[in-house]
Design a protein around this motif. Structure first.
Motif, mmCIF file in Angstrom:
data_model
loop_
_atom_site.group_PDB
_atom_site.id
_atom_site.type_symbol
_atom_site.label_atom_id
_atom_site.label_comp_id
_atom_site.label_asym_id
_atom_site.label_seq_id
_atom_site.Cartn_x
_atom_site.Cartn_y
_atom_site.Cartn_z
ATOM 1 N N SER A 125 -5.134 -8.471 4.804
ATOM 2 C CA SER A 125 -5.003 -8.651 3.363
ATOM 3 C C SER A 125 -6.192 -9.348 2.728
ATOM 4 O O SER A 125 -6.268 -9.415 1.524
ATOM 5 N N ASP A 146 1.381 5.031 -2.464
ATOM 6 C CA ASP A 146 1.557 4.115 -3.588
ATOM 7 C C ASP A 146 1.200 4.738 -4.930
ATOM 8 O O ASP A 146 1.860 4.467 -5.934
ATOM 9 N N ARG A 161 -1.114 1.722 1.043
ATOM 10 C CA ARG A 161 -1.343 0.398 1.618
ATOM 11 C C ARG A 161 -1.054 0.405 3.114
ATOM 12 O O ARG A 161 -1.752 -0.234 3.899
ATOM 13 N N GLY A 186 -5.018 -3.264 -0.240
ATOM 14 C CA GLY A 186 -3.799 -3.897 -0.706
ATOM 15 C C GLY A 186 -2.853 -2.889 -1.313
ATOM 16 O O GLY A 186 -2.937 -1.688 -1.099
ATOM 17 N N GLY A 187 -1.922 -3.388 -2.146
ATOM 18 C CA GLY A 187 -0.936 -2.529 -2.779
ATOM 19 C C GLY A 187 -1.477 -1.904 -4.047
ATOM 20 O O GLY A 187 -1.591 -2.567 -5.081
ATOM 21 N N VAL A 203 -5.279 -2.918 -8.469
ATOM 22 C CA VAL A 203 -4.667 -3.824 -7.498
ATOM 23 C C VAL A 203 -4.574 -5.187 -8.169
ATOM 24 O O VAL A 203 -5.607 -5.798 -8.473
#
Length: 989
Positions: A125, A146, A161, A186-187, A203
């Motif tokens: 992360s 996502d 992700r 990341g997401g 993000v």
């Protein structure tokens, strides 16, 4: 002024009405809409039974995206696949993973078929470049997606992700997806596509950028390998740090979006969209205020762009620009109950409108669509650029959403259009399909408003104000009441009390102005006879009431003064002795005066009916009947008035070339000019206008090297031309006509037709007819040997006379030859003197079947065959050529206008002629257009293949058919767009 001398003050235009509205303090309750003053509209807001119930978890999807062909791609419900809605069938199916080929089982083409991706791997992360640890899905299961987008190069890019990067699908070349690792991704909350083909990933409140080749951008120019085949941690050794790979710790290039949000530490960007001109539209919210959404704008250089709140995309007052605008209060200000709704923060769509091209105009207006938090309704904001700031305002449309699945919105790109939904540009996911977001008519209005007119000065001391008339629409459930006051001075007027006038009554005969229409059927003119309005100054106050669903529409108001008194003008003074009785009598007689004045006014204005410039629209057909005119149903009012005014000139030119071209031009052009009817002869020279071709004038001249009569008969019979053979009939054509013995001649001379064509430039037609008839006559007479046709009047004329009488009905070309000689020589004696012959009359001269010997006969024969007969094929035929209009092309409109031209040409042309109507692009070819006269470089079939439906011989929707459509005027199949520049395709030239 009417016939009795009464005048009026009026409110007619938009400025007149809006000038009466008070702008001090309170919000205005009236607005100008649709050419009338109405109660201010309110936005209908759907109130669910459980208003706090959310529509669904917004984390379950990130909306859909359209490709260049109108196909809609979206993330599946479990977020481990992609779905597609086909633009052709409209059906929704799985795009990836693909279904198995046997047994009906679904084979997950997942992790095992993603090039470069290995399951069970993930990313750390912190964004550092280092070996990955297993945090992903089980082997064989596709990674969780996502967000998705489609680039201009026709790649579908999905951010994951779990996978730790991007899955890239080549929509042009197909095949399994490619994997691009992106450490520290990341997401991903949203994916957007930039103009250069790169993508941006939202993000948190950062926008991460990729290069146009879809590799992540890093702080320096060194980049990771594109479409890596392996990832660190999957059993392979870690690659060494080289100048081609970034050092550990470098982070992707990013743009902080918080300057486009409120100045708060909890501000978070939740959705964004790319605007032309390197600008971003950012949607965000505060951590402690869920459902309250803010709108901001930001340049890709990180510089915030001012945003202002206006009215439906209009300009905002000076000084109201801010860096960010809250959308909830804008919606609440126009709803019925004035309550701010809660909004979903992650659903955002940009609608460029149905007429937007692939927009390169960075300042083109557009609209923004957001969704309510309950998923029952969407809201539209009109947006436009004004002096470097973005001005947004709520559009009063009710956009219901049924069974919204909280998967965001999908908007068509600029210039795209779905034939199944031609009026829809934004879609939402519902019940396993994508439905169009359509506006539903649910009008809501303010319930009451008051309007005060200006203080009007009559200029007459002691003026008796007569009546007040209003042109309006008064639907059921609405009402209008009027109060008035008057005074001798402006100060007295302000101190006077308001008096209530009687309720307005609708006039059964419409407007009191002569030949003035009150509008369509629901509209009308309402009258009030003023009761006690005495004084130089006058003012009225209107109380407008509605039921919340309907509103009165005020179009025009007139206050008439002074009152024409029948009691004072026509009755003795004794009737005015008592003041109260005289006032009652005056108002009683005014009821009759209003009707009588209307009649007198119409009688005085009767001449208006006979002038095409002033006659009412509904009387134009009646007026045209006096002049023998019949209007085309497609002709608008302007054209009808012009045709009536210039009817005599039109009748004088009917059937002529200028008259036909004038009628076609009036039917084709979107706008007309009166000078066209005054001087229709000039239409043929109008640049880019319609053209009229007389087809005989388009015949190609004879080739330069063929024989001419001035060379003499000997030169024609020379060895290099006709090889000494004087016969003019082609043996092959005689054999095809069944002439006895012609087959042997055709076998002996197979190239005779080519020989005649090369020597003369044409094949004689009259000789073929005469030879065939003479051979048939000789066979019928039982002659063993066929005698030769006489070249002069025979001594024994009996047989020749019988032959002429029997063959005359079957010899139209001989008749034309004899008529040609009669017109040329007038008397047969003059012909005999020139030919050295002794023919008794023109009716006894046959068509030459051999090359004539006398010089005069040789010249006459050549002129007849080379000019007269060659022109017969296109005689009495003409063509009207239509140019394509400039700008955008509406094929349905072009079909309607061409049909109008066809009707006009068919009505105006002479009865013995044949006409056709064709487009200029269909004739821009060698042999069918005269360069510099009939040609215009315009969009053709090579650039707009859909124009093939307009080509000659095709109906509006017919395909090209062999034998019915010109090959150069249609296409056999719809052309596909060229492949992207980075791929190779057979379509690229």
């Amino acid at each position: 002024m009417d016939v009795n001398g009464s005048r009026h003050h009026t409110l007619t235009s938009r400025d007149d009405w809006l000038g009466c509205l008070s702008s001090a303090g309170d919000e205005r309750q009236l607005e100008w809409r649709g050419g009338a003053l109405a109660l201010r509209a309110r936005l209908f807001e759907f109130r669910a039974q459980h208003p706090e119930a959310p529509a669904g978890d917004e984390e379950t999807g990130r909306g859909g995206v359209f490709d260049a062909y109108g196909n809609l791609y979206s993330i599946s419900a479990d977020r481990r696949g992609l779905c597609i809605r086909s633009s052709g069938s409209g059906g929704v199916s799985d795009f990836w993973p693909v279904a198995g080929s046997t047994g009906g089982d679904t084979q997950l083409a997942g992790s095992g078929e993603i090039e470069g991706y290995r399951p069970g791997t993930g990313v750390s992360s912190d964004g550092s470049f280092r070996p990955l640890t297993p945090v992903g899905p089980l082997p064989g299961l596709p990674p969780r997606l996502d967000a998705i987008t489609i680039t201009r190069a026709h790649y579908l890019v999905a951010a994951s992700r779990e996978a730790g990067g991007l899955l890239i699908f080549d929509l042009h070349g197909a095949g399994p997806p490619l994997f691009q690792p992106w450490p520290g991704l990341g997401g991903a909350e949203a994916l957007v596509e930039h103009a250069d083909g790169s993508v941006g990933v939202l993000v948190g409140s950062r926008l991460l950028r990729s290069a146009p080749d879809l590799r992540p951008l890093v702080a320096d120019d060194r980049r990771p390998p594109a479409f890596a085949e392996t990832l660190p941690g999957d059993g392979a050794s870690s690659p060494p740090v080289t100048p081609e790979s970034p050092p550990t710790g470098d982070r992707p290039c990013e743009l902080d979006l918080r300057p486009a949000l409120p100045d708060d530490a909890d501000a978070e960007a939740t959705a964004l969209a790319i605007l032309p001109g390197d600008r971003l539209l950012v949607l965000g919210q505060l951590g402690g205020q869920p459902g309250r959404v803010w709108l901001g704008a930001l340049g890709l250089d990180g510089r915030p762009i001012p945003v202002a709140a206006g009215e439906e995309g209009g300009e905002s007052p000076p000084g109201t620009a801010t860096m960010v605008v809250a959308l909830n209060p804008l919606i609440g200000a126009v709803t019925v109950d004035r309550r701010d709704p809660t909004l979903a923060s992650r659903a955002l769509a940009i609608d460029w409108g149905p007429k937007a091209a692939a927009t390169k105009d960075g300042d083109a207006p557009f609209s923004i669509v957001v969704v309510g938090s309950t998923g029952d309704q969407a809201y539209r904001f009109a947006a436009r650029w004004n002096d470097g700031r973005l001005v947004v305002g709520v559009v009063g449309e009710y956009l219901p959403m049924r069974r919204y699945q909280a998967m965001g919105l999908a908007a068509l790109p600029p210039g795209a259009r779905l034939h199944a939904y031609p009026d829809s540009r934004v879609f939402y996911a519902t019940s396993g399909r994508w439905a169009p977001l359509l506006a539903l008519a649910q009008p809501r209005f303010v319930r009451a408003a008051t309007l005060t007119t200006p203080a009007w000065d009559s200029g007459i001391p002691g003026c008796v104000w007569h009546r007040l008339t209003i042109d309006l629409r008064l639907p059921p459930g609405t009402s209008l009441s009027v109060d008035t006051r008057s005074g001798e001075t402006a100060e007295d007027l302000q101190r006077a009390e308001w008096r209530n006038e009687p309720a307005p009554l609708r006039s059964a005969r419409g407007s009191e102005l002569a030949w003035r229409a009150s509008g369509d059927a629901p509209d009308g003119t309402w009258e009030i006879l003023l009761q006690a309005a005495h004084g130089r100054w006058f003012q009225a106050r209107l109380q407008i009431d509605g039921d919340g669903r309907q509103t009165p529409l005020l179009r025009a108001l007139r206050v008439w003064y002074p009152r024409f008194s029948y009691a004072r003008e026509y009755l003795p003074p004794v009737f005015r002795a008592d003041r109260s009785s005289a006032d009652f009598l005056d108002r009683l007689l005014a009821l009759f005066e209003g009707e009588f004045t209307r009649w007198e006014e119409r009688i005085a204005a009767a001449q208006w009916l006979f002038d095409a410039r002033t006659a009412p629209r509904e009387s134009l057909d009646w007026l045209a009947g006096w002049l023998g005119l019949a209007f085309d149903p497609a002709a608008d009012e302007t054209r009808r008035r012009l045709l009536i005014r210039h009817a005599m000139l039109g009748h004088a030119r009917r059937g002529t070339g200028p008259g036909i071209l004038l009628g076609a031009t009036l039917a084709w052009e979107a706008t007309v000019e009166e000078d066209w009817l005054r001087h229709p002869e000039a239409l043929a020279e109008r640049p880019h206008g319609l053209r009229l071709h007389e087809l005989f004038a388009l015949d190609a001249p004879l080739p330069a090297g063929v024989w001419r009569p001035t060379e003499g008969r000997a030169a024609l019979l020379a060895t290099g031309r006709l090889a000494g053979d004087p016969r003019l009939a082609d043996p092959g054509e005689l054999a095809a006509a069944g002439v006895a013995g012609a087959a042997a001649l055709a076998a002996a001379e197979p190239a005779r037709r080519a020989q005649l064509l090369g020597a003369l430039g044409f094949v004689p037609r009259a000789a073929l007819e005469e030879t065939r008839l003479w051979a048939a006559w000789s066979d019928a007479a039982g002659s063993d040997a066929q005698p030769a046709l006489p070249e002069d009047e025979p001594a024994d004329a009996t047989t020749w006379t019988r032959y002429l009488a029997a063959s005359q009905p079957c010899a139209p070309l001989r008749q034309r030859w004899q008529d040609f000689l009669a017109r040329r020589w007038r008397r047969v004696s003059a012909l005999n003197a020139a030919w050295g012959s002794r023919w008794r009359s023109f009716a006894r001269i046959p068509s030459p079947v051999v090359v004539p010997g006398p010089e005069g006969a040789l010249g006459d024969w050549h002129r007849f065959e080379a000019q007269v007969l060659r022109a017969l094929a296109n005689a009495h035929r003409f063509r009207v050529v239509l140019p394509l209009p400039d700008g955008d092309l509406d094929l349905d409109d072009l079909v309607r206008r061409r049909a109008a031209v066809l009707r006009v040409v068919e009505r105006e042309k002479p009865a013995h002629t044949t006409a056709e109507v064709r487009f200029g692009f269909d004739l821009f070819r060698v042999g069918e257009a005269r360069l510099g006269l009939d040609t215009r470089l315009e969009t053709g079939l090579s650039r707009r293949p859909e124009l093939a439906a307009l080509a000659f011989g095709s109906g509006p929707f017919d395909p090209a058919v062999l034998g019915r459509t010109d090959l150069g005027g249609a296409r056999l199949a719809t052309a596909r767009p060229h492949p992207p520049a980075d791929r190779i395709g057979l379509d690229r030239g």
